[in-house]
Design an enzyme around this catalytic site. Structure first.
Site, PDB file in Angstrom:
ATOM      1  N   LYS A   5      53.042  30.304  19.375  1.00  0.00           N
ATOM      2  CA  LYS A   5      52.936  30.076  20.814  1.00  0.00           C
ATOM      3  C   LYS A   5      53.720  28.833  21.240  1.00  0.00           C
ATOM      4  CE  LYS A   5      49.138  32.873  22.309  1.00  0.00           C
ATOM      5  NZ  LYS A   5      47.834  32.957  22.986  1.00  0.00           N
TER       6      LYS A   5
ATOM      7  N   ARG B  78      44.616  35.857  15.193  1.00  0.00           N
ATOM      8  CA  ARG B  78      45.539  36.890  15.672  1.00  0.00           C
ATOM      9  C   ARG B  78      46.960  36.393  15.434  1.00  0.00           C
ATOM     10  NH1 ARG B  78      48.137  38.077  20.638  1.00  0.00           N
ATOM     11  NH2 ARG B  78      48.250  40.319  21.115  1.00  0.00           N
TER      12      ARG B  78
END
Length: 312
Positions: A243, A277
C-alpha cells in the site's frame, strides 16, 4: 477469565494479544482457530485497473490460475475483486458479477480454499455466496443497506472494513482527531448493526482499513495502535500489502514494497491481527508461519540443530 475484548498475555511469549470471544471459526470448508493461527488471504483482482497488478489477472483464465497458484503457495483464503476501491466511474452490479462469478465458480470446483469476494453490492454478494463464496469483504463499511440482510440469510462471513467515502468517490485530506479511537467506534457501530440484522459474532471479521480514506501518518499510527482495534474481540484482518503508506514511508515504488509489507504484517500479528490480505503469498506465508512459531502458536517443522550428541 478476563473481560471480553481485554488484552491478555500469551503465556509463551509475553506479547499482549486480544482475547477473542469466538476464536474457532468454520469458514467454508475450513476450520480456523484464531487463538493459535493466522490466515493468509490472497488478492486476485479481475479488473483492468487494479492497484497493484494493473490488470494482470483481468482475463478469466488468468484470474483462475492466479487463485489456484495462491492455494499451492499456501493461501488459506482467496479474495476475488471486480472493482477497485479507488475513486472512479461506477461499475454496474451486473458487470461486476460478470467479472467475479465465473472465477468463484471455477475456483470452488477446483479447491476447498475459502473464497472471499471483495464487493459492496448486495446483489453481487447474494449470487457469489450461492456459487460457493464463503466470505463477503465489504471495503465500504457496509454501504448497501441490503448487504446485512443478504449475509444474515446465508452462512457467509462478513468482513466489515473501515472507510468513510461513498463507493468509488473522492475523499480529499481525511482528518481524524484520534485515528484508533474513531476507527474502533466506527467498527463497533457497524458490528452492532450486523448483530441487529441477525449476523452472529461468529460470522463477523473486522478490518481497520489501512490507507482507505487515511494518509500515511494515519496508517502508521493504526499499525502502531492496532491492539486498540483487535481488543474489540473479533478476528481482525489487515490489508497492508504494497500500500501507499509503505511506499511513502520507504520511498519505494509498488514493485519494491514487499519487505515493508512483511514488516508491517508481522507487527500487526504481534498486536493481534489474525488474517493478512496480501499479493505475495509465498513470502507472506513464510513470514506468518515464523511469527506463529515465535508467538508459541505452532511447533517448528523439524528439530535438528544442537539436538543430538554432535552439533549439526
Amino acid at each position: 477469565m478476563s473481560e471480553p475484548g481485554a488484552l491478555v498475555s500469551v503465556p509463551t511469549g509475553g506479547f499482549m494479544l486480544p482475547e477473542l470471544r469466538e476464536p474457532v471459526r468454520i469458514i467454508g470448508a475450513r476450520r480456523f482457530d484464531f487463538d493459535r493461527q493466522v490466515a493468509v488471504m490472497a488478492i486476485v483482482n479481475r479488473t483492468p485497473d487494479s492497484f497493484y497488478d494493473q490488470g494482470a489477472n483481468f482475463a478469466l483464465d488468468d484470474a483462475v490460475r492466479a487463485s489456484l497458484r495462491a492455494v499451492e503457495e499456501g493461501a488459506d483464503w482467496v479474495d476475488i475483486g471486480g472493482v477497485p476501491f479507488a475513486p472512479g466511474a461506477p461499475l454496474a452490479a451486473d458487470d461486476e458479477l460478470a467479472r467475479v462469478l465465473p472465477v468463484v465458480e471455477r475456483v470452488a470446483a477446483a479447491s476447498d480454499v475459502v473464497i472471499s469476494v471483495d464487493t459492496f453490492h448486495a446483489a453481487v454478494a447474494e449470487r457469489v455466496i450461492a456459487a460457493g463464496a464463503a466470505v463477503v469483504n465489504d471495503t465500504t463499511g457496509v454501504s448497501d443497506p441490503e448487504m446485512l440482510r443478504v449475509v444474515a440469510d446465508s452462512d457467509a462471513t462478513l468482513v466489515i472494513v473501515h472507510s468513510l467515502a461513498r463507493p468509488r468517490s473522492w475523499f480529499p485530506r481525511p482528518q481524524y482527531g484520534d485515528i484508533a479511537r474513531e476507527v474502533r467506534e466506527f467498527l463497533q457501530q457497524r458490528i452492532e448493526a450486523a448483530l441487529d440484522a441477525g449476523i452472529p459474532e461468529s460470522r463477523i471479521v473486522i478490518d481497520p482499513g489501512h490507507d482507505l480514506n487515511k494518509n500515511t501518518l494515519h496508517s502508521l499510527e493504526l499499525t502502531r495502535r492496532l491492539g486498540e482495534i483487535t481488543a474489540i474481540g473479533l478476528p481482525t484482518m489487515v490489508a497492508l500489502s504494497n500500500k501507499d503508506f509503505i511506499g511513502e514511508t520507504l520511498d519505494a515504488p509498488k514493485q519494491d514494497r514487499l519487505e515493508g509489507s512483511l514488516a508491517a504484517a508481522v507487527l500487526c500479528i504481534a498486536h493481534g491481527a489474525r488474517i493478512v490480505r496480501v499479493h505475495e503469498v509465498h513470502q507472506t506465508v513464510a513470514a506468518v508461519r515464523m511469527t506463529e512459531a515465535v508467538l508459541g502458536f505452532r511447533e517448528p517443522a523439524y528439530l535438528k540443530h544442537n539436538m543430538g550428541d554432535r552439533n549439526e
